[in-house]
Design a protein around this motif. Sequence first.
Motif, mmCIF file in Angstrom:
data_model
loop_
_atom_site.group_PDB
_atom_site.id
_atom_site.type_symbol
_atom_site.label_atom_id
_atom_site.label_comp_id
_atom_site.label_asym_id
_atom_site.label_seq_id
_atom_site.Cartn_x
_atom_site.Cartn_y
_atom_site.Cartn_z
ATOM 1 N N PRO A 1 -6.458 9.290 -3.897
ATOM 2 C CA PRO A 1 -6.539 7.860 -4.205
ATOM 3 C C PRO A 1 -7.268 7.087 -3.100
ATOM 4 N N THR A 2 -7.818 5.954 -3.468
ATOM 5 C CA THR A 2 -8.503 5.071 -2.527
ATOM 6 C C THR A 2 -7.895 3.678 -2.595
ATOM 7 N N ILE A 3 -7.680 3.087 -1.435
ATOM 8 C CA ILE A 3 -7.301 1.686 -1.330
ATOM 9 C C ILE A 3 -8.519 0.924 -0.812
ATOM 10 N N LEU A 4 -9.082 0.079 -1.667
ATOM 11 C CA LEU A 4 -10.235 -0.752 -1.322
ATOM 12 C C LEU A 4 -9.706 -2.116 -0.906
ATOM 13 N N CYS A 5 -9.879 -2.482 0.366
ATOM 14 C CA CYS A 5 -9.199 -3.666 0.895
ATOM 15 C C CYS A 5 -10.162 -4.661 1.531
ATOM 16 N N GLU A 6 -9.602 -5.799 1.913
ATOM 17 C CA GLU A 6 -10.331 -6.884 2.575
ATOM 18 C C GLU A 6 -11.504 -7.375 1.722
ATOM 19 N N TYR A 7 -11.169 -7.884 0.547
ATOM 20 C CA TYR A 7 -12.171 -8.495 -0.322
ATOM 21 C C TYR A 7 -12.665 -9.809 0.284
ATOM 22 N N PRO A 8 -13.919 -10.180 0.014
ATOM 23 C CA PRO A 8 -14.370 -11.506 0.438
ATOM 24 C C PRO A 8 -13.461 -12.593 -0.118
ATOM 25 N N VAL A 9 -13.251 -13.649 0.651
ATOM 26 C CA VAL A 9 -12.397 -14.745 0.194
ATOM 27 C C VAL A 9 -12.874 -15.284 -1.145
ATOM 28 N N PRO B 1 7.926 -19.064 -0.079
ATOM 29 C CA PRO B 1 7.817 -18.418 1.241
ATOM 30 C C PRO B 1 6.663 -17.419 1.263
ATOM 31 N N GLU B 2 6.293 -16.953 2.436
ATOM 32 C CA GLU B 2 5.280 -15.912 2.533
ATOM 33 C C GLU B 2 5.745 -14.680 1.771
ATOM 34 N N ALA B 3 4.821 -14.064 1.071
ATOM 35 C CA ALA B 3 5.166 -12.923 0.218
ATOM 36 C C ALA B 3 3.919 -12.101 -0.053
ATOM 37 N N SER B 4 4.127 -10.935 -0.620
ATOM 38 C CA SER B 4 3.037 -10.102 -1.099
ATOM 39 C C SER B 4 3.381 -9.636 -2.505
ATOM 40 N N GLY B 5 2.346 -9.399 -3.302
ATOM 41 C CA GLY B 5 2.583 -8.990 -4.681
ATOM 42 C C GLY B 5 1.480 -8.096 -5.196
ATOM 43 N N ILE B 6 1.810 -7.297 -6.200
ATOM 44 C CA ILE B 6 0.864 -6.326 -6.752
ATOM 45 C C ILE B 6 1.037 -6.217 -8.262
ATOM 46 N N ALA B 7 -0.090 -6.054 -8.954
ATOM 47 C CA ALA B 7 -0.100 -5.856 -10.405
ATOM 48 C C ALA B 7 -0.742 -4.518 -10.695
ATOM 49 N N MET C 1 0.840 -1.202 0.000
ATOM 50 C CA MET C 1 0.000 0.000 0.000
ATOM 51 C C MET C 1 0.875 1.252 0.000
ATOM 52 N N ASN C 2 1.939 1.208 0.781
ATOM 53 C CA ASN C 2 2.866 2.345 0.808
ATOM 54 C C ASN C 2 3.602 2.480 -0.515
ATOM 55 N N ASP C 3 4.026 1.331 -1.089
ATOM 56 C CA ASP C 3 4.660 1.354 -2.410
ATOM 57 C C ASP C 3 3.753 2.026 -3.436
ATOM 58 N N ALA C 4 2.497 1.606 -3.451
ATOM 59 C CA ALA C 4 1.561 2.087 -4.468
ATOM 60 C C ALA C 4 1.375 3.600 -4.372
ATOM 61 N N ALA C 5 1.285 4.116 -3.154
ATOM 62 C CA ALA C 5 1.138 5.562 -2.981
ATOM 63 C C ALA C 5 2.355 6.297 -3.524
ATOM 64 N N LYS C 6 3.537 5.752 -3.290
ATOM 65 C CA LYS C 6 4.760 6.393 -3.781
ATOM 66 C C LYS C 6 4.856 6.322 -5.302
ATOM 67 N N VAL C 7 4.396 5.224 -5.880
ATOM 68 C CA VAL C 7 4.412 5.083 -7.335
ATOM 69 C C VAL C 7 3.496 6.128 -7.982
ATOM 70 N N PHE D 1 -0.379 13.115 -4.374
ATOM 71 C CA PHE D 1 0.549 13.347 -3.277
ATOM 72 C C PHE D 1 -0.146 13.239 -1.914
ATOM 73 N N ALA D 2 -1.467 13.033 -1.937
ATOM 74 C CA ALA D 2 -2.230 12.872 -0.696
ATOM 75 C C ALA D 2 -2.191 11.412 -0.250
ATOM 76 N N GLU D 3 -2.259 11.197 1.051
ATOM 77 C CA GLU D 3 -2.304 9.828 1.566
ATOM 78 C C GLU D 3 -3.607 9.172 1.109
ATOM 79 N N PRO D 4 -3.542 7.978 0.536
ATOM 80 C CA PRO D 4 -4.771 7.332 0.064
ATOM 81 C C PRO D 4 -5.741 7.038 1.204
ATOM 82 N N GLU D 5 -7.010 7.183 0.891
ATOM 83 C CA GLU D 5 -8.061 6.729 1.795
ATOM 84 C C GLU D 5 -8.058 5.203 1.802
#
Length: 357
Positions: free
Chosen positions: A233-241, A315-321, A131-137, A160-164
Amino acid sequence: MRAASPWWTPDVHADRRGFLLARNRIQAALRGFFATREFIEVDTATLQISPGNEAHLHAFATYAIHYDGSQAPLYLHTSPEFACKKLLSAGEARIACFAHVYRNRERGPLHHPEFTMLEWYRRGETYDVLMNDAAKVLALAAETAGAKHLTYRGATADPFAEPERITVAESFLRFAGIDLFASIAGNGDTDRHRLAEELVGKGMRVADDDSWADLFSRVIVEKVEPNLGQGRPTILCEYPVAEAALARPTPRDGRVAERFELYACGVELANAFGELTDADEQRRRFSAEMAEKQRVYGEAYPLDEDFLEALRIMPEASGIALGFDRLVMLATGAGRIEQVMWAPVPDMRLSQNGRGV
């Protein structure tokens, strides 16, 4: 009415050239961004055994012809995700990839059959870091393009604003007045009838053959997405499984997964996961997705058995497209995705009518 000129005519190219040069500057800046953070840029193969296993993603199919004349099916990938995760299993820790990807049945102002995806992965780090990466990008793209705001069709967002940050369940309540969790059991199972009742109560269309996923998507598209990324910007999180086939459940609530999407100006820019590494669960999810694809579209794609085996040691990881072309559009103010592509794929419907692209 005069037909539109092709993209390669000098006057059209002159109109597009400013966008294209900005694209190059943004790409170079992002390469520098990842290099300074010790990411290794990787280059993955476009041809794959499986193009991806999500029900509503459509691939381009081809064949490998062997020396003896026999054939084996191959697909142009819809994402470099499977290959990137194999590289995480192989031992890479931070990787980034600019990849041309291919999606059939997609064409419009924000969609193109071939486009550029920017993906990056962090081994041993949570999706909150992404999430922090995406805001900086976003900020870097705008700064590089000389833009104070991201813009699309009259909407603006301050890069340049912190995403909601808002959860999917919160967005359903806020923008549609729908209690999403009323149709999701504690183990993540969904109740189509209950969600349909919620939509009917709000005057929304429900068809007899709509699945829970169909109804979920209708609320997202019609009620939620237009309100996201407005002003900032908005970060929409915690999607249903059930809507996060490649993401692991959150530790605190088995109904939702570690998945978020990034929006600006009502436009989806990125999709991120805390990566699922349970190979058996991943197989179950893929099989369910392909069964749904077969039901709806009459076709299904094979599973990548190498990918499922790689998950057993990943291993445990996170990824973004992130849709790179869309990012360039919003940073430059372009109105259509073809404006930011050096050589767009011809639209054969127009070419067959003797018109330009």
